[in-house]
Write a protein that holds these residues in place. Structure first.
Motif, short mmCIF file in Angstrom:
data_model
loop_
_atom_site.label_atom_id
_atom_site.label_comp_id
_atom_site.label_asym_id
_atom_site.label_seq_id
_atom_site.Cartn_x
_atom_site.Cartn_y
_atom_site.Cartn_z
N GLN A 84 31.52 39.74 37.18
CA GLN A 84 31.71 39.49 38.60
C GLN A 84 30.36 39.45 39.33
O GLN A 84 30.14 38.63 40.21
N PHE A 99 31.61 40.41 49.89
CA PHE A 99 32.70 39.47 49.62
C PHE A 99 33.32 39.64 48.24
O PHE A 99 34.49 39.34 48.05
N ILE A 100 32.54 40.07 47.28
CA ILE A 100 33.04 40.08 45.90
C ILE A 100 33.28 41.49 45.38
O ILE A 100 34.37 41.82 44.92
N PRO A 125 35.44 44.46 48.04
CA PRO A 125 36.90 44.26 48.19
C PRO A 125 37.66 44.64 46.93
O PRO A 125 38.71 45.27 47.00
N GLN A 126 37.11 44.28 45.76
CA GLN A 126 37.81 44.62 44.52
C GLN A 126 37.72 46.10 44.20
O GLN A 126 38.68 46.72 43.77
N LYS A 143 39.87 48.18 46.61
CA LYS A 143 41.28 47.96 46.32
C LYS A 143 41.77 48.84 45.18
O LYS A 143 42.84 49.43 45.25
N THR A 147 46.87 41.42 43.98
CA THR A 147 47.07 40.00 43.71
C THR A 147 46.96 39.68 42.24
O THR A 147 47.77 38.94 41.70
N GLU A 148 45.97 40.25 41.56
CA GLU A 148 45.71 39.78 40.21
C GLU A 148 46.72 40.31 39.21
O GLU A 148 46.76 39.87 38.09
N LYS A 157 49.94 40.15 39.47
CA LYS A 157 51.21 39.41 39.50
C LYS A 157 51.41 38.63 38.22
O LYS A 157 50.46 38.09 37.68
#
Lengths: 245, 350
Positions: free
Chosen positions: B246, B263-264, B267-268, B271, B347-348, B350
């Motif tokens: 990443q 931005f990268i 957030p991850q 979360k 999100t990831e 799912k």
């Protein structure tokens, strides 16, 4: 060849602690050239191309990209990185963003492009790699081949002059390799300067201008594609080719 | 049919093995001996009507105590005619949080900005007073309102500070790295009660004679810094869970350090550690009653004062049950809010 020299490496050396990964690497790449780098694992291929955009730091020698010499200045590093696109073995898409946002993020925040223009540009490249219908999905919902094509589109959105590919098909299932290679072939025919670390020899024969064979951190053989395959000189190259073809 | 289902259900869930049956029977026994007396005490034989302790004649709980003292439990010694100012501040807070559920993502960033930078100023002006409003010194603040003021101040300031410390601890620049490590390890290594005493008693001694920093503010800053060290370690856990790829991808697109992190990476990382962050904030909320020890009366302090009132002796149990209920409700709200956030941003997976 009278074309402009876009990448120049002079006597580049790199060590990981005691381990000498790159030994006196000399390499020049001209505008529009396609170069394939191959060799056994651990031979320093990935490290070599990662030195070009400073994902790895070389300790000795000169790396020049389009007249910018890589040094410790953050500005020169970021300038080179915004002109050199990179595609990774593991895709490395940003999993928390949709495919479209993956593509627009860098143009809008690094290039300061208005959001609408960035989205248009992204859709244009997503169409080019044939996944425009997946734009609103998240990376986790796509197949490996689709993810890698999205990663290529993401890199292209920065409109780079040079593209680096670090084993782009090694993590893919066999039936998905072709769709990624097709996209790369298109890109090559469009005139992009490309350095590809890959063992896809059929692809090399089709698009490459030159093939470089690396072993134990040095460039063992460097020849125009046809000669590389028909008339390899070094014993190690011959052995490698006999194993892989 | 229903009874059959019930029997099936209990066979599967309560009596699936000898050991589970024993545990189930033991739990049922505990419920039978404890719940009915509690319900009887808290509701059936409790007194709700009245104004004085003498109105409570039954054997159950005397909720008259809580009723009479309710305002003090909520607002401490804040002047009654100005209580609307506290209510208004919390109303603004609740409305802006509620609004964040309904507006588009684009506007959420503005709400966040408002909550971090503008809301604290508005709330301070309202609660402390200014612009013609009567000034209410912070020593008059108290009750649940003070609990919330300290907890919210702590959350709003410890979070960004903690994130910066987490990044600092992973920085390649030695000065920043070792400063962050020392800062985090220092504040994690001392107990909160020490921080509170230092902020309330020692800190003023170190200042020049003519400078004065409000005691509540000193305490609030102490709590925020203390918690930021914990947040930093939680966030660092999230940062370590991200793959190097990443970072490579973000760098290869020409992003600098801050863009990459904003931005990268963050957030991850954030979360993945939402449960840990919620955990820290709940702990922070439940730590605030410690300020009783430095002479400030938040809700538990007010209950202590009330139960010592000569007219209301012997009401401790009612007071503490009331406080426990309030803390449970607020903590439960925080924990279910964090679960909602977790689901929303997964999100990831799912």
């Amino acid at each position: 060849m009278n074309k402009e020299k876009v990448i120049e490496l002079v006597k580049v050396n790199k060590w990981y602690g005691e381990f000498h990964v790159l030994k006196d690497i000399d390499l020049s790449v001209y505008q529009g050239e396609k170069i394939i780098v191959c060799g056994p694992s651990g031979s320093g291929k990935s490290t070599l191309i990662r030195c070009i955009n400073r994902l790895e730091e070389h300790q000795d020698g000169v790396v020049k990209v389009r007249d910018i010499t890589l040094d410790h200045h953050t500005q020169s590093i970021e300038k080179i990185r915004s002109e050199v696109g990179m595609v990774f073995q593991q895709f490395n898409l940003f999993p928390h963003l949709s495919i479209l946002d993956n593509c627009t993020l860098a143009p809008s925040w690094v290039r300061k492009m208005p959001k609408k223009d960035a989205e248009e540009l992204a859709m244009q490249y997503l169409t080019k790699v044939k996944i425009d219908d997946q734009a609103s999905k998240f990376p986790g919902q796509l197949s490996g081949g689709q993810q890698q094509r999205a990663a290529i589109a993401r890199a292209l959105c920065m409109e780079p002059k040079i593209m680096l590919f670090d084993e782009p098909t090694s993590a893919l299932d066999p039936e998905m390799i072709k769709e990624v290679l097709d996209v790369m072939t298109d890109l090559a025919k469009g005139g992009m300067t490309m350095i590809v670390v890959s063992h896809e020899m059929a692809f090399a024969k089709e698009v490459a201008d030159r093939v470089i064979f690396m072993d134990e951190g040095s460039i063992v053989e460097e020849k125009p594609t046809a000669q590389f395959f028909s008339n390899p000189e070094n014993e190690r190259t011959k052995l490698f080719l006999s194993q892989i073809l | 049919m229903k009874i059959k289902n019930l029997i099936n259900w209990s066979k599967q869930n309560l009596f699936s093995s000898v050991f589970n049956s024993l545990i189930s029977l033991f739990c049922i026994y505990l419920i039978i001996i404890s719940l009915p007396p509690f319900i009887d005490w808290a509701f059936l034989s409790a007194t709700f009507e009245g104004k004085l302790k003498t109105d409570c004649k039954t054997s159950g709980a005397c909720w008259v105590f809580v009723k009479v003292w309710f305002e003090k439990f909520m607002y401490g010694f804040y002047p009654v005619e100005n209580i609307w100012r506290i209510n208004l501040s919390f109303l603004i807070l609740i409305l802006s949080i509620a609004a964040s559920f309904f507006v588009k993502d684009k506007f959420k960033i503005y709400i966040l900005f408002f909550l971090i930078f503008i809301f604290p100023i508005i709330a301070f002006i309202l609660i402390h007073g200014s612009f013609g409003m009567q000034i209410v010194e912070s020593r008059e603040w108290g009750g649940l309102a003070l609990t919330f003021i300290l907890a919210i101040f702590g959350i709003i300031f410890s979070f960004p500070l903690g994130v910066l410390l987490a990044l600092g601890r992973r920085s390649e620049l030695p000065v920043i790295k070792y400063f962050s490590i020392c800062f985090i390890e220092f504040w994690r290594g001392i107990p909160l009660i020490t921080v509170l005493f230092a902020a309330a008693v020692m800190f003023p001694l170190l200042l020049p004679a003519d400078t004065y920093v409000d005691k509540t503010l000193r305490i609030a800053i102490g709590i925020a810094i203390f918690e930021s060290a914990y947040i930093a370690e939680v966030v660092r856990g999230g940062l370590q869970s991200l793959s190097k790829g990443q970072y490579d991808a973000a760098k290869s697109l020409g992003m600098g350090y801050w863009k990459m992190n904003i931005f990268i990476i963050l957030p991850q990382a954030i979360k993945t550690v939402i449960p840990g962050i919620a955990n820290t904030f709940i702990a922070l909320l439940k730590d605030t009653p410690l300020i009783v020890l430095v002479g400030m009366a938040e809700i538990l302090g007010m209950i202590n004062l009330a139960k010592a009132n000569p007219y209301w002796l012997g009401m401790a149990v009612e007071g503490y049950v009331f406080a426990a209920a309030i803390f449970w409700v607020v903590s439960y709200f925080l924990s279910s809010y964090s679960q909602k956030l977790e689901n929303k941003y997964s999100t990831e997976k799912k």
